[in-house]
Write a protein that holds these residues in place. Structure first.
Motif, PDB file in Angstrom:
ATOM      1  N   ALA A  69     -40.411   8.987  10.826  1.00 11.20           N
ATOM      2  CA  ALA A  69     -41.017  10.161  11.471  1.00 11.20           C
ATOM      3  C   ALA A  69     -39.978  10.959  12.253  1.00 11.20           C
ATOM      4  N   HIS A  70     -38.846  10.317  12.555  1.00 13.46           N
ATOM      5  CA  HIS A  70     -37.792  10.989  13.313  1.00 13.46           C
ATOM      6  C   HIS A  70     -36.512  11.159  12.496  1.00 13.46           C
ATOM      7  N   GLY A  71     -36.645  11.094  11.176  1.00 14.48           N
ATOM      8  CA  GLY A  71     -35.512  11.388  10.300  1.00 14.48           C
ATOM      9  C   GLY A  71     -34.447  10.309  10.237  1.00 14.48           C
ATOM     10  N   LEU A  72     -34.835   9.078  10.498  1.00 16.25           N
ATOM     11  CA  LEU A  72     -33.881   7.963  10.457  1.00 16.25           C
ATOM     12  C   LEU A  72     -34.374   6.875   9.521  1.00 16.25           C
ATOM     13  N   SER A  73     -33.451   6.034   9.107  1.00 20.78           N
ATOM     14  CA  SER A  73     -33.827   4.796   8.430  1.00 20.78           C
ATOM     15  C   SER A  73     -34.115   3.765   9.522  1.00 20.78           C
ATOM     16  N   LEU A  74     -34.709   2.667   9.140  1.00 19.58           N
ATOM     17  CA  LEU A  74     -34.961   1.600  10.098  1.00 19.58           C
ATOM     18  C   LEU A  74     -33.637   1.107  10.689  1.00 19.58           C
ATOM     19  N   GLY A  75     -32.641   0.928   9.842  1.00 19.49           N
ATOM     20  CA  GLY A  75     -31.318   0.508  10.320  1.00 19.49           C
ATOM     21  C   GLY A  75     -30.706   1.525  11.268  1.00 19.49           C
ATOM     22  N   GLY A  76     -30.879   2.812  10.949  1.00 27.78           N
ATOM     23  CA  GLY A  76     -30.372   3.869  11.823  1.00 27.78           C
ATOM     24  C   GLY A  76     -31.032   3.838  13.191  1.00 27.78           C
ATOM     25  N   LEU A  77     -32.333   3.541  13.204  1.00 29.46           N
ATOM     26  CA  LEU A  77     -33.042   3.415  14.477  1.00 29.46           C
ATOM     27  C   LEU A  77     -32.451   2.278  15.294  1.00 29.46           C
ATOM     28  N   PHE A  78     -32.188   1.139  14.661  1.00 31.11           N
ATOM     29  CA  PHE A  78     -31.625   0.007  15.391  1.00 31.11           C
ATOM     30  C   PHE A  78     -30.205   0.301  15.871  1.00 31.11           C
ATOM     31  N   ILE A  79     -29.453   1.075  15.100  1.00 33.64           N
ATOM     32  CA  ILE A  79     -28.114   1.482  15.554  1.00 33.64           C
ATOM     33  C   ILE A  79     -28.244   2.329  16.819  1.00 33.64           C
ATOM     34  N   LEU A  80     -29.171   3.291  16.822  1.00 32.30           N
ATOM     35  CA  LEU A  80     -29.376   4.107  18.029  1.00 32.30           C
ATOM     36  C   LEU A  80     -29.811   3.233  19.207  1.00 32.30           C
ATOM     37  N   CYS A  81     -30.673   2.255  18.950  1.00 33.79           N
ATOM     38  CA  CYS A  81     -31.099   1.333  20.011  1.00 33.79           C
ATOM     39  C   CYS A  81     -29.897   0.577  20.577  1.00 33.79           C
ATOM     40  N   ALA A  82     -29.006   0.143  19.704  1.00 30.85           N
ATOM     41  CA  ALA A  82     -27.818  -0.592  20.139  1.00 30.85           C
ATOM     42  C   ALA A  82     -26.906   0.306  20.975  1.00 30.85           C
ATOM     43  N   ILE A  83     -26.745   1.550  20.548  1.00 32.79           N
ATOM     44  CA  ILE A  83     -25.914   2.493  21.303  1.00 32.79           C
ATOM     45  C   ILE A  83     -26.543   2.746  22.672  1.00 32.79           C
TER      46      ILE A  83
END
Length: 161
Positions: free
Chosen positions: A29-43
């Protein structure tokens, strides 16, 4: 097979896949993959701790394979969400820096996601949250032990982790 264990395993799979599906839906819904979301969470986690964020740290702390982290970071770099810069302390290591677009995306989606998680957790008592956390950690430890033993049988000559 024990029918009670089979039922609990099925419930676990349903729970695990349900959580995964919800995070995936949020990411898409926010233009990311699940992995991309977790990368943002990690950052975001590194930023909150005021610690440098590196691919190695993400891989270690978020239990993601190094190649997966590398692939996700390259994709996010191509989308203009972050930059990978050499570390001044160790030129072999890269530091992850958000671009203004990446900072905007992070601020748009992660505080809202965190709010969803907190509201969901607040529907349980503190004791229920603690028990859930303890039991999940206990299962993870037992599963890691069993997996390590099983993989050692299949590949006794190699390192597993």
């Amino acid at each position: 097979m024990n029918h009670e264990l089979k039922a609990r395993r099925k419930e676990f799979y349903s729970f695990w896949m349900g959580i995964d599906q919800l995070y995936d839906r949020w990411a898409k819904a926010h233009g990311l993959s699940l992995g991309g979301l977790f990368i943002l969470c990690a950052i975001w986690s590194s930023l909150e701790k005021q610690e440098p964020c590196t691919p190695h740290r993400i891989s270690e702390e978020w239990l993601m394979p190094k190649q997966t982290v590398s692939t996700l970071l390259k994709g996010m770099e191509q989308k203009g969400l972050l930059r990978l810069e050499p570390s001044e302390q160790d030129r072999r290591s890269k530091l992850i820096r958000l671009t203004p677009a990446g900072e905007s995306k992070l601020q748009k989606i992660l505080p809202a996601l965190s709010g969803l998680e907190e509201r969901s957790l607040n529907r349980m008592t503190a004791a229920e949250r603690l028990e859930m956390s303890r039991r999940n950690q206990q299962f993870l430890c037992f599963f890691q032990e069993e997996m390590r033993q099983e993989l050692a049988k299949a590949a006794p000559e190699g390192e597993l982790c």
